[in-house]
Enzyme design. Structure first.
Site, PDB file in Angstrom:
ATOM      1  N   HIS A 179      -2.790   8.060   6.058  1.00 29.79           N
ATOM      2  CA  HIS A 179      -3.040   6.771   5.424  1.00 29.79           C
ATOM      3  C   HIS A 179      -4.240   6.085   6.059  1.00 29.79           C
ATOM      4  O   HIS A 179      -4.963   5.349   5.376  1.00 29.79           O
ATOM      5  CB  HIS A 179      -1.798   5.886   5.553  1.00 29.79           C
ATOM      6  CG  HIS A 179      -1.868   4.619   4.773  1.00 29.79           C
ATOM      7  ND1 HIS A 179      -1.913   4.598   3.400  1.00 29.79           N
ATOM      8  CD2 HIS A 179      -1.895   3.314   5.167  1.00 29.79           C
ATOM      9  CE1 HIS A 179      -1.962   3.351   2.972  1.00 29.79           C
ATOM     10  NE2 HIS A 179      -1.951   2.547   4.022  1.00 29.79           N
ATOM     11  N   HIS A 203      -9.889   1.482   0.711  1.00 27.63           N
ATOM     12  CA  HIS A 203      -8.429   1.493   0.661  1.00 27.63           C
ATOM     13  C   HIS A 203      -7.963   0.906  -0.660  1.00 27.63           C
ATOM     14  O   HIS A 203      -8.175  -0.275  -0.941  1.00 27.63           O
ATOM     15  CB  HIS A 203      -7.888   0.682   1.840  1.00 27.63           C
ATOM     16  CG  HIS A 203      -6.406   0.580   1.891  1.00 27.63           C
ATOM     17  ND1 HIS A 203      -5.570   1.544   1.356  1.00 27.63           N
ATOM     18  CD2 HIS A 203      -5.590  -0.383   2.401  1.00 27.63           C
ATOM     19  CE1 HIS A 203      -4.319   1.182   1.550  1.00 27.63           C
ATOM     20  NE2 HIS A 203      -4.307   0.014   2.170  1.00 27.63           N
ATOM     21  N   CYS A 219       0.807  -1.225   0.000  1.00 24.65           N
ATOM     22  CA  CYS A 219       0.000   0.000   0.000  1.00 24.65           C
ATOM     23  C   CYS A 219       0.841   1.275   0.000  1.00 24.65           C
ATOM     24  O   CYS A 219       0.295   2.377  -0.101  1.00 24.65           O
ATOM     25  CB  CYS A 219      -0.940  -0.013   1.200  1.00 24.65           C
ATOM     26  SG  CYS A 219      -1.874  -1.556   1.331  1.00 24.65           S
TER      27      CYS A 219
END
Length: 502
Positions: free
Chosen positions: A382, A429, A242
């Site tokens: 994040h 996400h 990620c």
């Protein structure tokens, strides 16, 4: 800029900046130990990092107003890096302005997955892209063959090039050996890979498509953009889960700074909402199971969060040397000041609770950007709604910025109010695409002066003392913003953006 009074801190960063390095290290280490954020042997190491950083940020001593001085900029136009184009594929479509306006509205893009049968799964929700159109970007034959991971990035990448006024005809007149591509992905062509394995097991090797290998491997996004536009500069892919896109931004910046390229097409892409992708994360116990309330499932920093919600899409930036942008009269959207990457060196999936990897990465990014903590007044977090990750990031942010202050005209100190928010609460996400989408959101915050909300903020964790822009958008002038991305394996990355000032 919003200001607030310092609440009895024993040693502000501004105070440290005017002292000597030994005072910096001793005070910081003492404070961190007292807060139990870092083990003793690590505190010494962390103190040295910050001491080095603040020693390179002594321009802050000249502050004489409530607004921090402009960040220290690279003066060489060959090494200054600006953003001249942006392209996106998201649950809201392929238009950057629409993407951000719907984020500002807090309009959730999370829904029940209908791409495949999820009826037997504990997680049945995601930020699934529907009605995707590649018209004008990919011809019909290739569109049918390509994995969605590559369809998304071709549309986002070409959109970014067009936004930067780098269409096909213009590119043909340029030195394309000076234009590179670095697009990353966490999972690659997952649907292609899964389909190939299924064909092998059920029908034998002769039924595997000849496109199985090229459309599965993670470097193909960069390759396809370069092939389509004849871009012969640096070209590869980075895969750090990620954190992928931010790693790509840092790498691209280095190519420009070293004089190896003038323009870089950079970002991330992901299309993992397929059976093997969803069930794989289910097995990690990472996903929310709030299937009855999809739009309320992603809840960063909320006490009732139960995991992240998968998203997909692509976010791509055009990063360009200021010299190149000025020479061709490009529209400059914002400036990339710097970035950093490092490792937690801790666990395959869990972040460090003390946030040491993240906090040191933030400090290194500010050092690379020539920015002091006082100058940062916005963080694109994040925060993906995981139990451990959300608080580890908050711990890191508080460690770096808890003492930031500026000197007012009357000699008193006032603490900066840093606002931080999370887009995964709204669209899920995006895994390898997350950093690209986050970068676009950060730059739109800079250019519009509006921050989108973090939705589903109903019962905030008590440790979260920063302003998370809960539930409603907020007007805020961004002076310097950072965007955080972290990935499985302990990969940390932070990039720094600011308004462009000639």
């Amino acid at each position: 800029m919003t200001m607030m009074t310092t609440a009895g801190s024993s040693c502000s960063t501004s105070t440290l900046l005017f002292g000597n390095k030994e005072l910096v290290r001793n005070k910081l280490v003492s404070g961190i130990r007292n807060n139990s954020l870092i083990r003793p042997f690590e505190a010494k190491q962390f103190g040295s990092i910050l001491a080095k950083s603040v020693s390179k940020s002594r321009q802050v001593r000249a502050m004489a107003s409530q607004i921090p001085t402009a960040p220290k900029r690279e003066k060489d136009p060959k090494k200054r890096i600006v953003i001249t184009g942006m392209g996106v594929v998201s649950v809201y479509g392929n238009d950057v302005d629409t993407f951000y306006s719907r984020l500002l509205a807090g309009e959730s893009g999370i829904s029940l997955i209908d791409r495949f049968d999820t009826s037997s799964l504990p997680t049945r929700i995601g930020g699934q892209i529907r009605n995707f159109s590649s018209e004008g970007h990919i011809d019909g034959k290739n569109d049918r063959r390509l994995d969605d991971c590559w369809r998304y990035v071709l549309v986002a990448g070409k959109g970014a090039l067009e936004d930067a006024n780098l269409g096909t005809e213009i590119l043909e007149s340029m030195d394309r050996s000076r234009i590179g591509v670095i697009v990353g992905t966490g999972m690659g062509g997952l649907a292609t890979f899964s389909g190939g394995v299924e064909s092998l097991i059920l029908r034998g090797y002769k039924k595997i498509t000849p496109f199985f290998v090229p459309y599965s491997i993670t470097n193909m996004g960069s390759a396809l953009i370069a092939i389509d536009r004849g871009l012969m500069g640096p070209n590869y892919s980075i895969s750090t889960a990620c954190a992928t896109a931010n790693f790509c931004f840092c790498a691209a910046a280095n190519h420009i700074r070293r004089g190896e390229a003038d323009i870089m097409v950079v970002g991330g892409t992901e299309a993992a909402i397929v059976p093997i992708g969803v069930t794989g994360f289910i097995s990690c116990r990472a996903l929310s199971q709030r299937n009855g309330e999809p739009q309320k499932a992603s809840r960063p920093w909320d006490k009732n969060r139960d995991g992240f919600v998968m998203g997909e899409g692509s976010g791509v930036l055009i990063m360009e040397s200021l010299e190149s942008a000025m020479k061709r009269g490009a529209n400059i959207i914002a400036e990339y000041l710097g970035g950093a990457v490092n490792s937690d060196a801790h666990h395959m999936t869990d972040p460090r609770k003390d946030g040491l990897g993240v906090s040191s990465c933030i400090i290194k990014s500010l050092e690379d950007a020539g920015v002091s903590p006082e100058e940062v007044n916005y963080i694109n977090a994040h925060a993906t709604s995981t139990l451990a990750g959300d608080l580890a990031e908050v711990n890191a942010i508080k460690t770096v910025f808890k003492n930031t202050s500026v000197i007012k005209m009357n000699g008193t100190k006032a603490r900066l109010l840093i606002l931080s928010h999370s887009h995964p609460s709204i669209i899920g996400h995006g895994l390898g695409a997350a950093g690209g989408l986050e970068a676009i959101a950060t730059i739109k915050a800079i250019t519009t002066g509006w921050l989108h909300p973090t939705i589903n903020q109903d019962n905030l964790e008590p440790e979260v003392t920063i302003d998370t822009v809960p539930n409603v958008k907020k007007k805020h002038e961004v002076h310097v913003g950072i965007s955080n991305s972290f990935g499985f394996g302990g990969h940390n990355s932070v990039v720094v953006f600011a308004p462009f000032k000639p």
